[in-house]
Scaffold this motif. Structure first.
Motif, PDB file in Angstrom:
ATOM      1  N   ALA A  37       0.829  -1.209   0.000  1.00 20.65           N
ATOM      2  CA  ALA A  37       0.000   0.000   0.000  1.00 20.65           C
ATOM      3  C   ALA A  37       0.865   1.261   0.000  1.00 20.65           C
ATOM      4  CB  ALA A  37      -0.929  -0.003   1.206  1.00 20.65           C
ATOM      5  N   ARG A  38       1.964   1.230   0.756  1.00 20.29           N
ATOM      6  CA  ARG A  38       2.810   2.420   0.851  1.00 20.29           C
ATOM      7  C   ARG A  38       3.803   2.534  -0.300  1.00 20.29           C
ATOM      8  NH1 ARG A  38       6.321   2.975   5.081  1.00 20.29           N
ATOM      9  NH2 ARG A  38       6.440   0.730   5.453  1.00 20.29           N
ATOM     10  N   LEU A  39       4.140   1.410  -0.914  1.00 21.99           N
ATOM     11  CA  LEU A  39       5.106   1.415  -2.004  1.00 21.99           C
ATOM     12  C   LEU A  39       4.645   0.447  -3.088  1.00 21.99           C
ATOM     13  CD1 LEU A  39       7.911   2.747  -2.648  1.00 21.99           C
ATOM     14  CD2 LEU A  39       8.913   0.542  -2.023  1.00 21.99           C
ATOM     15  N   PRO A  40       3.629   0.825  -3.857  1.00 19.17           N
ATOM     16  CA  PRO A  40       3.139  -0.089  -4.903  1.00 19.17           C
ATOM     17  C   PRO A  40       4.164  -0.338  -5.999  1.00 19.17           C
ATOM     18  CG  PRO A  40       2.095   2.070  -5.069  1.00 19.17           C
ATOM     19  CD  PRO A  40       2.844   2.064  -3.784  1.00 19.17           C
ATOM     20  N   SER A  87       3.334  11.537 -16.800  1.00 15.57           N
ATOM     21  CA  SER A  87       3.224  12.209 -15.501  1.00 15.57           C
ATOM     22  C   SER A  87       3.546  11.330 -14.303  1.00 15.57           C
ATOM     23  CB  SER A  87       1.791  12.747 -15.335  1.00 15.57           C
ATOM     24  OG  SER A  87       0.843  11.682 -15.404  1.00 15.57           O
ATOM     25  N   ALA A  88       3.905  10.064 -14.502  1.00 12.67           N
ATOM     26  CA  ALA A  88       4.013   9.144 -13.367  1.00 12.67           C
ATOM     27  C   ALA A  88       5.362   9.186 -12.654  1.00 12.67           C
ATOM     28  CB  ALA A  88       3.728   7.713 -13.835  1.00 12.67           C
ATOM     29  N   ASP A  89       6.446   9.445 -13.388  1.00 12.34           N
ATOM     30  CA  ASP A  89       7.778   9.242 -12.814  1.00 12.34           C
ATOM     31  C   ASP A  89       8.067  10.146 -11.624  1.00 12.34           C
ATOM     32  OD1 ASP A  89       9.689   7.429 -14.832  1.00 12.34           O
ATOM     33  OD2 ASP A  89       7.952   8.316 -15.786  1.00 12.34           O
ATOM     34  N   LEU A 136       8.966   8.800  -7.890  1.00 15.82           N
ATOM     35  CA  LEU A 136      10.226   9.175  -7.246  1.00 15.82           C
ATOM     36  C   LEU A 136       9.954   9.717  -5.844  1.00 15.82           C
ATOM     37  CD1 LEU A 136      13.283   9.654  -7.286  1.00 15.82           C
ATOM     38  CD2 LEU A 136      12.824  11.896  -8.341  1.00 15.82           C
ATOM     39  N   GLN A 137       8.964  10.574  -5.728  1.00 10.02           N
ATOM     40  CA  GLN A 137       8.652  11.154  -4.412  1.00 10.02           C
ATOM     41  C   GLN A 137       8.049  10.117  -3.464  1.00 10.02           C
ATOM     42  OE1 GLN A 137       7.292  15.532  -4.580  1.00 10.02           O
ATOM     43  NE2 GLN A 137       6.610  14.678  -6.523  1.00 10.02           N
ATOM     44  N   ARG A 138       7.248   9.205  -4.011  1.00 10.60           N
ATOM     45  CA  ARG A 138       6.667   8.161  -3.167  1.00 10.60           C
ATOM     46  C   ARG A 138       7.760   7.256  -2.583  1.00 10.60           C
ATOM     47  NH1 ARG A 138       1.499   6.816  -3.865  1.00 10.60           N
ATOM     48  NH2 ARG A 138       1.614   7.114  -6.126  1.00 10.60           N
ATOM     49  N   ASN A 139       8.731   6.893  -3.423  1.00  6.13           N
ATOM     50  CA  ASN A 139       9.854   6.084  -2.934  1.00  6.13           C
ATOM     51  C   ASN A 139      10.683   6.859  -1.918  1.00  6.13           C
ATOM     52  OD1 ASN A 139      10.776   3.296  -4.714  1.00  6.13           O
ATOM     53  ND2 ASN A 139       9.080   4.503  -5.500  1.00  6.13           N
ATOM     54  N   MET A 140      10.898   8.136  -2.154  1.00  4.66           N
ATOM     55  CA  MET A 140      11.646   8.948  -1.205  1.00  4.66           C
ATOM     56  C   MET A 140      10.928   9.040   0.133  1.00  4.66           C
ATOM     57  SD  MET A 140      13.016  12.008  -3.722  1.00  4.66           S
ATOM     58  CE  MET A 140      13.788  12.908  -2.377  1.00  4.66           C
ATOM     59  N   LYS A 141       9.627   9.183   0.093  1.00  3.77           N
ATOM     60  CA  LYS A 141       8.863   9.238   1.342  1.00  3.77           C
ATOM     61  C   LYS A 141       8.937   7.904   2.079  1.00  3.77           C
ATOM     62  CE  LYS A 141       4.278  10.111   3.266  1.00  3.77           C
ATOM     63  NZ  LYS A 141       2.857  10.439   2.981  1.00  3.77           N
ATOM     64  N   PHE A 142       8.863   6.788   1.355  1.00  3.26           N
ATOM     65  CA  PHE A 142       8.928   5.468   1.960  1.00  3.26           C
ATOM     66  C   PHE A 142      10.218   5.310   2.759  1.00  3.26           C
ATOM     67  CE2 PHE A 142      10.115   0.963   1.845  1.00  3.26           C
ATOM     68  CZ  PHE A 142       8.952   0.350   2.314  1.00  3.26           C
ATOM     69  N   TYR A 175       1.928  19.930 -13.441  1.00  2.00           N
ATOM     70  CA  TYR A 175       2.163  20.023 -11.996  1.00  2.00           C
ATOM     71  C   TYR A 175       2.016  18.641 -11.370  1.00  2.00           C
ATOM     72  CZ  TYR A 175       2.001  25.073 -12.412  1.00  2.00           C
ATOM     73  OH  TYR A 175       2.270  26.373 -12.771  1.00  2.00           O
ATOM     74  N   ASP A 176       3.069  18.213 -10.684  1.00  6.06           N
ATOM     75  CA  ASP A 176       2.972  16.996  -9.895  1.00  6.06           C
ATOM     76  C   ASP A 176       2.460  17.378  -8.515  1.00  6.06           C
ATOM     77  OD1 ASP A 176       4.083  13.982  -9.563  1.00  6.06           O
ATOM     78  OD2 ASP A 176       4.355  15.138  -7.718  1.00  6.06           O
ATOM     79  N   VAL A 177       1.404  16.673  -8.055  1.00  5.18           N
ATOM     80  CA  VAL A 177       0.739  17.051  -6.806  1.00  5.18           C
ATOM     81  C   VAL A 177       0.848  15.925  -5.785  1.00  5.18           C
ATOM     82  CG1 VAL A 177      -1.294  18.258  -5.897  1.00  5.18           C
ATOM     83  CG2 VAL A 177      -0.880  18.258  -8.336  1.00  5.18           C
ATOM     84  N   PHE A 178       1.988  15.242  -5.765  1.00  3.23           N
ATOM     85  CA  PHE A 178       2.190  14.262  -4.696  1.00  3.23           C
ATOM     86  C   PHE A 178       2.079  14.952  -3.338  1.00  3.23           C
ATOM     87  CE2 PHE A 178       4.835  11.755  -1.779  1.00  3.23           C
ATOM     88  CZ  PHE A 178       4.227  10.519  -1.914  1.00  3.23           C
ATOM     89  N   HIS A 179       2.580  16.191  -3.264  1.00  2.00           N
ATOM     90  CA  HIS A 179       2.379  17.035  -2.086  1.00  2.00           C
ATOM     91  C   HIS A 179       1.478  18.196  -2.512  1.00  2.00           C
ATOM     92  CE1 HIS A 179       5.360  14.915   0.303  1.00  2.00           C
ATOM     93  NE2 HIS A 179       6.215  15.029  -0.688  1.00  2.00           N
ATOM     94  N   PRO A 180       0.189  18.187  -2.148  1.00  2.00           N
ATOM     95  CA  PRO A 180      -0.710  19.282  -2.536  1.00  2.00           C
ATOM     96  C   PRO A 180      -0.306  20.597  -1.862  1.00  2.00           C
ATOM     97  CG  PRO A 180      -1.940  17.338  -1.823  1.00  2.00           C
ATOM     98  CD  PRO A 180      -0.513  17.115  -1.428  1.00  2.00           C
ATOM     99  N   PRO A 181      -0.878  21.718  -2.322  1.00  2.00           N
ATOM    100  CA  PRO A 181      -0.619  22.993  -1.642  1.00  2.00           C
ATOM    101  C   PRO A 181      -0.926  22.900  -0.145  1.00  2.00           C
ATOM    102  CG  PRO A 181      -1.772  23.367  -3.704  1.00  2.00           C
ATOM    103  CD  PRO A 181      -1.755  21.886  -3.497  1.00  2.00           C
TER     104      PRO A 181
END
Length: 322
Positions: free
Chosen positions: A22-25, A102-104, A108-114, A192-198
């Motif tokens: 779930a955290r790192l698909p 738009s996925a990369d 990248l940010q999801r893996n960094m957060k993990f 705009y990548d919105v992995f982290h929203p405003p």
């Protein structure tokens, strides 16, 4: 200003039973990149494999697509060390991230957060989606083609294999360089990548393009709270900035996308579209686009809204009768 054109290859679970799924698909297993200067000339290259830490079997579909074996990956370095090297390689000079699709940047940010690395940004990241730019520059602006299609269309030499991180970054960089050389004005069409929203109302994004306007909201606890927000629900003409009365109020045919229709006495009909997105913190944020539309399209939208209302009435009657 430089351009960091990068591509990722990633693996995923073969069983879906790992607790990290779930955290790192998608676990990144390769980073490839090309650095271009402001004139589109290549000034650097990066490529490195990553030793898996979560998924230790190659998903069959992934393996066939990217032509990588787990034995090769075992010789790589851990993700954090590779990611740190990549970000250091990007340099201290200002740059745009550039990707095919738009996925990369999200992954990248999801893996960094993990791995609890410091985030690239506290909010959305403006970047160049070269897949979209290719369509705007050379085709209809709407279609999203494969990288190989674009290379063939532009009659570029295929000198290294596709479906590896550096190879795909190599071709994406060549396409971007051609856009820079021949149609540089296309690059104003930022994504705009919105992995982290405003993070708050002040940092919400509102940007106008040639034929539409995009608004990205801060996070809300719920969909109801989001639609209660005045900026989210409002219809404004992005050409003259007037508040408009809606001809058709917000409705949804699927629970994900919402539509409305308003009318500007100066510029005509304006269609609104809202996409409700879930953030990594399990909250919601809104991506709203508004664009002018034709009277014919306005009629079709009205027919669609009436159909949705009819379905809702029939559903309500069935509930009462059961």
């Amino acid at each position: 200003m430089n351009y960091i054109v990068f591509d990722l290859e990633w693996n995923q679970s073969s069983t879906g039973q790992e607790e990290e799924t779930a955290r790192l698909p998608f676990e990144i297993v390769e980073i490839g990149a090309v650095k271009l200067n402001c004139h589109g000339f290549r000034i650097g290259e990066f490529g490195e494999l990553i030793k898996p830490a979560v998924y230790h079997e190659m998903n069959q579909i992934t393996g066939r697509l990217i032509h990588l074996q787990m034995q090769e990956l075992e010789g790589g370095r851990p993700f954090v060390r590779v990611a740190e090297s990549f970000l250091k390689w990007c340099g201290e000079e200002d740059y745009w991230f550039c990707t095919w699709g738009s996925a990369d940047l999200t992954e990248l940010q999801r893996n960094m957060k993990f791995y609890e690395m410091a985030p690239l940004s506290k909010g959305p990241i403006a970047f160049l989606d070269v897949q979209k730019l290719f369509s705007i520059a050379f085709e209809d602006g709407k279609s999203r083609r494969s990288l190989e299609h674009a290379v063939d269309y532009l009659q570029m030499e295929k000198d290294i294999p596709f479906h590896r991180a550096f190879g795909d970054a190599h071709y994406t960089a060549r396409i971007l360089a051609k856009i820079l050389a021949e149609k540089p004005d296309t690059l104003k069409n930022l994504s705009y990548d919105v992995f982290h929203p405003p993070v708050d109302r002040k940092s919400e994004i509102k940007v106008r393009f040639d034929n539409y306007e995009k608004f990205i909201s801060r996070e809300f606890e719920s969909r109801a709270e989001a639609f209660a927000d005045r900026e989210v629900a409002a219809s404004k003409c992005y050409l003259c900035h007037r508040n408009l009365r809606k001809k058709i109020r917000w409705f949804t045919p699927n629970g994900k996308n919402y539509y409305c229709l308003a009318y500007c006495e100066i510029h005509g009909y304006m269609k609104g579209k809202i996409r409700v997105r879930k953030s990594s913190e399990e909250k919601v944020y809104i991506v709203k686009t508004t664009k002018m539309t034709t009277p014919e399209e306005a009629v079709l939208l009205k027919i669609r809204s009436e159909h949705v209302k009819k379905q809702q009435r029939e559903h309500l009657l069935r509930q009462r009768g059961s």
